[in-house]
Enzyme design. Sequence first.
Site, PDB file in Angstrom:
ATOM      1  N   GLU A  46       0.952  -1.051  -0.286  1.00 51.54           N
ATOM      2  CA  GLU A  46       0.337   0.119   0.102  1.00 51.54           C
ATOM      3  C   GLU A  46       0.846   1.624  -0.238  1.00 51.54           C
ATOM      4  O   GLU A  46       1.863   1.374   0.744  1.00 51.54           O
ATOM      5  CB  GLU A  46      -0.821   0.169   0.934  1.00 51.54           C
ATOM      6  N   HIS A 234      -7.700  -3.283  -0.414  1.00 53.40           N
ATOM      7  CA  HIS A 234      -6.816  -3.025   0.343  1.00 53.40           C
ATOM      8  C   HIS A 234      -6.450  -2.535   1.738  1.00 53.40           C
ATOM      9  O   HIS A 234      -5.576  -1.246   1.403  1.00 53.40           O
ATOM     10  CB  HIS A 234      -7.440  -1.070  -0.229  1.00 53.40           C
TER      11      HIS A 234
END
Length: 284
Positions: A46, A234
């Site tokens: 990320e 995510h």
Amino acid sequence: MRYTYQSHPSKKKRRGFVEPAQSQEIPPEPSMTRQPYEVFLVLDIEGTCDQGTNFNYPNEIIEFPVCLMRWKNRTNDDFCSELEVVDEFRTYVKPQWRPTLSKFCTELTGITQAQVDDAPLFPDVLVDLKKFLAKHGLIDEESSEPLARFCWCSDGPFDVRDFVVKQCFISQVKMPQWIQYHVLDVRKVVRRALQSAQTKQPSTRESKSPTIRPLNISAQLQALELQGFEGRQHCGIDDSRNIARIVAELARRRICLMPNTAIRPGRRWRWMGKHGQILEEYLD
């Protein structure tokens, strides 16, 4: 890391997301096949982002997770079919160019400002990751030479090819050789497997096989007839765990897992100046 661009179609639309049809299912084949790699390191990084930015943006890594997978039933001549996660590495990372996360980034990834403020900088993360690999006998801790045949795995080519290369430039550290060796784009393998399954099916005048387009993690799980996405999308470690499930299923179906992504540590973007400087006038 995956996010939607404001100036471009959404990821699902841009990458041609389609709901997997019955004809896209990969028939299971439980017998073993020869697999040249001993260990797979599944990661989904990320990074910092903002509304409207794209993959040319100088993303800084803010979460670095790895699921380490080994064979359960590997024979002396490298025949195997069952992979399992035996350990995990996870750390948040403190960005240094723009240390304050955007609201968009926090809402997308679930990573808070406090988590990155208290996290190590990227050079320290590389030290910890090297120790993790050495602990599992993948590299020599002193020389960094490989001691086992291992391969990095990610959903798409972006994690090592783009995010790590960018971060090494921003942090002004040399990209370790042990992260350049071999990289497998899992999404590409799933797509080719689906295409191969379609070509084996008899066609009729009334039916025409649709083009298999790249699928996101949830769609890959569905195409492989696995349970749906587990965790928060995510979130780097949750994405990595779900990609690991896909890798294990591909192995069970006798698909040889081989590197398919080239890494160029010296790659440069227009915004790259000297000594890690970011030239903001060149940002899209």
